[in-house]
Scaffold this active site. Structure first.
Site, PDB file in Angstrom:
ATOM      1  CB  SER A  69      -0.910   0.140   1.177  1.00 55.68           C
ATOM      2  OG  SER A  69      -0.191  -0.108   2.370  1.00 55.68           O
ATOM      3  CB  ALA A 111      -2.813  -6.751   0.759  1.00 57.16           C
ATOM      4  CB  CYS A 141       6.337  -9.319  12.592  1.00 53.73           C
ATOM      5  SG  CYS A 141       5.241  -8.286  12.124  1.00 53.73           S
TER       6      CYS A 141
END
Ligand code: SAH
Length: 397
Positions: free
Chosen positions: A252, A281, A341
């Site tokens: 993005s 996405a 993450c």
């Protein structure tokens, strides 16, 4: 030096410290004798009066003390910190000959330096100071870093949101030595990359994925690759280097993709083998399903979806959805290389989420490999919070 202030723990609240976990939460503290300022060294004692170690006091943070040492007799001074820095730097070994070297040199608590992150890009150091103790000693730490590395330039990126929780001002800019170049060139697994230490994410680059990018290079030969959440192209460039037929970078961020394109040129990868798509996405993967697009290898490396415990359910839904959408674009025999993450999302739960996504997609998935943060991001075993990045390489039927 005057005697440090003393933090007295409540009964039974010394357990984690005795297991060398370096944080003391505010709720574990019975009382503080003395009036320590932010970053001052305090002595921590159990309810029975036994000294347990020395740490940095952080009056505004839920993590009220971060331990520098579990040895109550250790002096916390410039010499001690210089020794910690020198040891952290030595653990990373010496730069190799393969071009400008890039490594995380200091991984905070995991290297015995709570609240300090230092990344090296070529001869440029970039530091993030994320806690009151490291802030108190910042100039001594800078001296130690320059001495231990022989680097001359140090740039500061103390602009992470966690500073606010610590009651510290957000700050970024030139710190020591010559001005950092606009873009710093590094070499990773044979790929030339440019790092924007001023405007880039974190310190400019996601060094934690170095090992995983090398694996993707190994897996990519002959495949059409979707590099979803591409940032400046890391995984896709690794795939091109590994012989991928074509790579689509999806992100993005326009500026990040502009750099991904520049990286394509810099490494001499033909234009026909790569494209960059600026889009959300979640929406674009759905659009591509409608258009019948497909890929042989999809890398999903989204930003942290779980920022706090209360965001866990929503974050899990985000991971489930993005994995489901990616699986719907995967050709038979294709590979999904998927990451989280979010430190608060445990590896087992992440794997279950991917399994749920596979079920919904109607695809049998085989787990062929687990991936994690590169070895310059070590995890202190007494500090499980240090392990945040997990990845799965899955093969679809
Ligand atoms: N894989 C990268 C790092 C990815 S960081 C590397 O190896 O360097 C996460 C990326 O996700 C950022 O570049 C951010 O711009 C992007 N991003 C965040 N939300 C997004 C969204 N909804 N759609 C597409 N990209 C997004």
């Amino acid at each position: 030096m005057s005697e440090p202030a003393v933090v007295h723990l409540k009964p039974g609240r010394d357990k984690s410290l005795r297991r060398w976990h370096p944080w003391i939460f505010s709720g574990a503290i019975a009382r503080v004798s003395g009036t320590p300022n932010a970053g001052d060294t305090v002595s921590v004692v159990g309810a029975n009066g036994v000294p347990l170690g020395l740490g940095a006091y952080s009056p505004h943070s839920q993590i009220r003390v971060r331990l520098w040492t579990f040895d109550p007799h250790q002096e916390i001074d410039a010499a001690f910190l210089a020794e910690q820095v020198a040891r952290a730097v030595a653990r990373r070994g010496t730069p190799d000959e393969g071009g400008p070297w890039a490594r995380r040199l200091v991984h905070a608590e995991n290297d015995g330096l709570p609240g300090l992150i230092v990344d090296r890009y070529g001869d440029q150091l970039v530091a993030q100071i994320l806690a009151a103790g490291a802030e108190r000693w910042k100039e001594e730490l800078a001296d130690a870093l320059l001495a231990a590395t022989g680097c001359s330039g140090l740039y500061e990126r103390s602009d992470a949101d966690v500073r606010i929780k610590e009651g510290l001002p957000v700050r970024a800019g030139h710190w020591r030595g010559p001005q950092a170049p606009e873009l710093v060139e590094i070499r990773e697994n044979g790929v030339r990359l440019l790092v924007d230490v001023r405007q880039g994410h974190k310190t400019g680059f996601y060094l934690d994925q170095r090992a995983a990018r090398a694996r993707v290079a190994d897996l990519a030969a002959g495949r059409r690759v979707l590099n979803c959440f591409a940032y400046t192209g890391g995984f896709g460039l690794a795939a091109l280097r590994g012989g991928a037929e074509h790579v689509t970078h999806l992100d993005s961020s326009g500026p990040a993709l502009a750099l991904a394109d520049r990286h394509g040129e810099l490494n001499g990868f033909e234009r026909s083998r790569r494209e960059s798509v600026e889009a959300d996405a979640f929406a674009r993967l759905r659009q591509w399903q409608r258009e019948g697009r497909s890929f042989d290898l999809v890398v999903l490396d989204p930003p942290k979806f779980v920022e706090s415990r209360q965001h866990l359910p929503r974050g899990c839904r985000g991971y489930k959805d993005i994995n489901l959408q990616a699986l719907k674009l995967l050709r038979p025999g294709g590979l999904l290389v998927t990451f989280s993450c979010s430190g608060l999302l445990e590896a087992d739960l992440f794997q279950k989420i991917v399994a749920d996504a596979a079920l919904d997609a109607g695809r049998h998935l085989q787990l062929v490999e687990r991936l994690g943060q590169a070895d310059d991001h070590p995890v202190l075993l007494s500090f499980p919070e240090g392990a945040y990045l997990k990845g799965l390489v899955c093969r679809a039927d």
